[in-house]
Design a protein around this motif. Structure first.
Motif, mmCIF file in Angstrom:
data_model
loop_
_atom_site.group_PDB
_atom_site.id
_atom_site.type_symbol
_atom_site.label_atom_id
_atom_site.label_comp_id
_atom_site.label_asym_id
_atom_site.label_seq_id
_atom_site.Cartn_x
_atom_site.Cartn_y
_atom_site.Cartn_z
ATOM 1 N N LEU A 119 0.828 -1.197 0.000
ATOM 2 C CA LEU A 119 0.000 0.000 0.000
ATOM 3 C C LEU A 119 0.863 1.247 0.000
ATOM 4 O O LEU A 119 1.768 1.390 0.827
ATOM 5 C CB LEU A 119 -0.908 0.016 1.233
ATOM 6 N N CYS A 120 0.574 2.131 -0.930
ATOM 7 C CA CYS A 120 1.189 3.450 -0.947
ATOM 8 C C CYS A 120 0.248 4.406 -0.222
ATOM 9 O O CYS A 120 -0.981 4.241 -0.267
ATOM 10 C CB CYS A 120 1.408 3.903 -2.376
ATOM 11 N N ALA A 121 0.788 5.392 0.449
ATOM 12 C CA ALA A 121 -0.045 6.331 1.198
ATOM 13 C C ALA A 121 0.634 7.692 1.234
ATOM 14 O O ALA A 121 1.834 7.814 0.990
ATOM 15 C CB ALA A 121 -0.277 5.819 2.620
ATOM 16 N N TRP A 122 -0.161 8.708 1.574
ATOM 17 C CA TRP A 122 0.384 10.056 1.685
ATOM 18 C C TRP A 122 -0.245 10.787 2.860
ATOM 19 O O TRP A 122 -1.329 10.446 3.327
ATOM 20 C CB TRP A 122 0.149 10.849 0.393
ATOM 21 N N SER A 123 0.450 11.800 3.343
ATOM 22 C CA SER A 123 -0.099 12.706 4.346
ATOM 23 C C SER A 123 0.478 14.095 4.101
ATOM 24 O O SER A 123 1.452 14.258 3.364
ATOM 25 C CB SER A 123 0.228 12.239 5.769
ATOM 26 N N SER A 124 -0.122 15.084 4.739
ATOM 27 C CA SER A 124 0.365 16.454 4.575
ATOM 28 C C SER A 124 1.439 16.805 5.597
ATOM 29 O O SER A 124 1.992 17.902 5.559
ATOM 30 C CB SER A 124 -0.803 17.443 4.663
ATOM 31 N N GLY A 125 1.738 15.878 6.519
ATOM 32 C CA GLY A 125 2.796 16.129 7.482
ATOM 33 C C GLY A 125 2.759 15.131 8.614
ATOM 34 O O GLY A 125 1.805 14.364 8.757
ATOM 35 N N VAL A 126 3.787 15.159 9.439
ATOM 36 C CA VAL A 126 3.891 14.230 10.568
ATOM 37 C C VAL A 126 2.704 14.405 11.511
ATOM 38 O O VAL A 126 2.363 15.529 11.888
ATOM 39 C CB VAL A 126 5.203 14.462 11.333
ATOM 40 N N GLY A 127 2.073 13.289 11.873
ATOM 41 C CA GLY A 127 0.944 13.310 12.786
ATOM 42 C C GLY A 127 -0.385 13.600 12.125
ATOM 43 O O GLY A 127 -1.433 13.520 12.773
ATOM 44 N N ASN A 128 -0.374 13.925 10.836
ATOM 45 C CA ASN A 128 -1.626 14.179 10.116
ATOM 46 C C ASN A 128 -2.193 12.888 9.540
ATOM 47 O O ASN A 128 -1.503 11.871 9.451
ATOM 48 C CB ASN A 128 -1.397 15.192 9.003
ATOM 49 N N THR A 129 -3.434 12.951 9.119
ATOM 50 C CA THR A 129 -4.104 11.767 8.567
ATOM 51 C C THR A 129 -3.329 11.212 7.385
ATOM 52 O O THR A 129 -2.854 11.965 6.531
ATOM 53 C CB THR A 129 -5.525 12.120 8.134
ATOM 54 N N ILE A 130 -3.207 9.891 7.359
ATOM 55 C CA ILE A 130 -2.566 9.206 6.244
ATOM 56 C C ILE A 130 -3.656 8.599 5.372
ATOM 57 O O ILE A 130 -4.553 7.912 5.871
ATOM 58 C CB ILE A 130 -1.595 8.123 6.759
ATOM 59 N N TYR A 131 -3.574 8.855 4.072
ATOM 60 C CA TYR A 131 -4.563 8.374 3.109
ATOM 61 C C TYR A 131 -3.909 7.333 2.216
ATOM 62 O O TYR A 131 -2.806 7.542 1.706
ATOM 63 C CB TYR A 131 -5.101 9.536 2.264
ATOM 64 N N PHE A 132 -4.624 6.240 2.006
ATOM 65 C CA PHE A 132 -4.059 5.093 1.311
ATOM 66 C C PHE A 132 -4.573 4.952 -0.119
ATOM 67 O O PHE A 132 -5.703 5.351 -0.430
ATOM 68 C CB PHE A 132 -4.403 3.792 2.067
ATOM 69 N N GLY A 133 -3.727 4.360 -0.966
ATOM 70 C CA GLY A 133 -4.146 3.952 -2.287
ATOM 71 C C GLY A 133 -4.880 2.633 -2.227
ATOM 72 O O GLY A 133 -5.133 2.089 -1.142
ATOM 73 N N GLU A 134 -5.202 2.101 -3.399
ATOM 74 C CA GLU A 134 -5.996 0.872 -3.477
ATOM 75 C C GLU A 134 -5.167 -0.390 -3.252
ATOM 76 O O GLU A 134 -5.709 -1.457 -3.052
ATOM 77 C CB GLU A 134 -6.689 0.796 -4.833
ATOM 78 N N GLY A 135 -3.861 -0.269 -3.309
ATOM 79 C CA GLY A 135 -3.007 -1.411 -3.014
ATOM 80 C C GLY A 135 -2.592 -2.217 -4.234
ATOM 81 O O GLY A 135 -3.240 -2.176 -5.282
ATOM 82 N N SER A 136 -1.494 -2.958 -4.079
ATOM 83 C CA SER A 136 -0.977 -3.844 -5.118
ATOM 84 C C SER A 136 -0.737 -5.218 -4.509
ATOM 85 O O SER A 136 -0.013 -5.336 -3.520
ATOM 86 C CB SER A 136 0.347 -3.313 -5.682
ATOM 87 N N TRP A 137 -1.353 -6.227 -5.110
ATOM 88 C CA TRP A 137 -1.160 -7.599 -4.636
ATOM 89 C C TRP A 137 0.058 -8.194 -5.334
ATOM 90 O O TRP A 137 0.084 -8.305 -6.551
ATOM 91 C CB TRP A 137 -2.388 -8.452 -4.958
ATOM 92 N N LEU A 138 1.046 -8.618 -4.560
ATOM 93 C CA LEU A 138 2.234 -9.245 -5.115
ATOM 94 C C LEU A 138 2.297 -10.698 -4.654
ATOM 95 O O LEU A 138 2.273 -10.975 -3.452
ATOM 96 C CB LEU A 138 3.502 -8.516 -4.675
ATOM 97 N N THR A 139 2.381 -11.595 -5.604
ATOM 98 C CA THR A 139 2.588 -13.014 -5.304
ATOM 99 C C THR A 139 3.902 -13.434 -5.928
ATOM 100 O O THR A 139 4.076 -13.308 -7.135
ATOM 101 C CB THR A 139 1.455 -13.885 -5.858
ATOM 102 N N VAL A 140 4.811 -13.907 -5.093
ATOM 103 C CA VAL A 140 6.097 -14.390 -5.577
ATOM 104 C C VAL A 140 6.022 -15.915 -5.615
ATOM 105 O O VAL A 140 5.704 -16.557 -4.603
ATOM 106 C CB VAL A 140 7.253 -13.918 -4.689
ATOM 107 N N VAL A 141 6.307 -16.495 -6.794
ATOM 108 C CA VAL A 141 6.146 -17.953 -6.952
ATOM 109 C C VAL A 141 7.469 -18.633 -7.284
ATOM 110 O O VAL A 141 8.422 -17.966 -7.707
ATOM 111 C CB VAL A 141 5.107 -18.257 -8.051
#
Lengths: 109, 112
Positions: B90-112
């Motif tokens: 999951l990638c995420a961003w915030s506007s600064g330390v201690g502020n709300t963190i907002y997440f992307g939709e995510g990437s599923w990785l399967t290593v075989v």
């Protein structure tokens, strides 16, 4: 080191049956306590931020409360669409959040 | 409004192959950026965070690396994947330390 424990790990309720989820934390210099909802295969969705003991926030059937060592997420008369994993995360001095493992909530119709 | 995109959404890679996951944020400038991993049955684990271009902090020793070539672009890489690298990233961003963190939709990785 920041620590977060959520309980119960899983909870199954009937539609309309109210309950509470617990988040216990040990954090130096708490900046805020965050609650998220996560649906399967999706990224967490922000719900609330609580900043000080005694603070409460509400959104639809959810109410979050905060003490110096715990936070509770109260769910009143839940519906099946409230089924999800609920995550809490206290923010300490460092950047990023320390997340609990979450409570997997299932609301049966 | 701010939006966050990450890709690919799903990835199946053989052991020993390279990895590149990308994330971009729109609608804000100079965000704090994060990479988290969520393994089965475990909580969200912070892997890397960045407060600016070229500034990367690593939280967990591993065979992954991160780079921030532009203000709103964050890349997660590996030269040789291990089975244990499988998970939901999951990638995420915030506007600064201690502020709300907002997440992307995510990437599923399967290593075989």
């Amino acid at each position: 080191e920041d620590q977060v424990t959520q309980s119960p790990e899983a909870l199954r309720l009937q539609e309309g049956e109210s309950s509470s989820l617990n988040c216990s934390y040990t954090v130096s210099g708490l900046r805020g306590l965050f609650w998220y909802r996560q649906d399967p295969g999706k990224g967490p969705e922000f719900l609330f931020t609580l900043y000080s003991a005694g603070e409460e926030k509400e959104k639809e059937r959810l109410k979050a409360t905060l003490t110096k060592k715990e936070s509770f997420l109260h769910i009143t008369a839940p519906k099946p669409e409230d089924s999800a994993t609920y995550l809490c995360a206290p923010a300490g001095g460092a950047d990023g959040l320390t997340f609990g493992k979450g409570t997997h909530l299932i609301i049966q119709p | 409004s701010q939006t966050i995109h990450q890709w690919p959404a799903t990835l199946v890679q053989p052991v020993g192959s390279p990895l590149s996951l990308e994330c971009t944020v729109e609608g804000t400038s100079n965000p704090n950026l994060y990479w988290y991993r969520q393994a089965a049955g475990r909580g969200l684990q912070l892997l890397f965070y960045s407060v600016g271009i070229g500034q990367i902090s690593s939280e967990v020793p591993q065979n992954l690396s991160a780079s921030r070539p532009q203000d709103r672009q964050f890349i997660l890489s590996s030269k040789k994947l291990l089975l244990s690298d499988s998970g939901f990233y999951l990638c995420a961003w915030s506007s600064g330390v201690g502020n709300t963190i907002y997440f992307g939709e995510g990437s599923w990785l399967t290593v075989v």
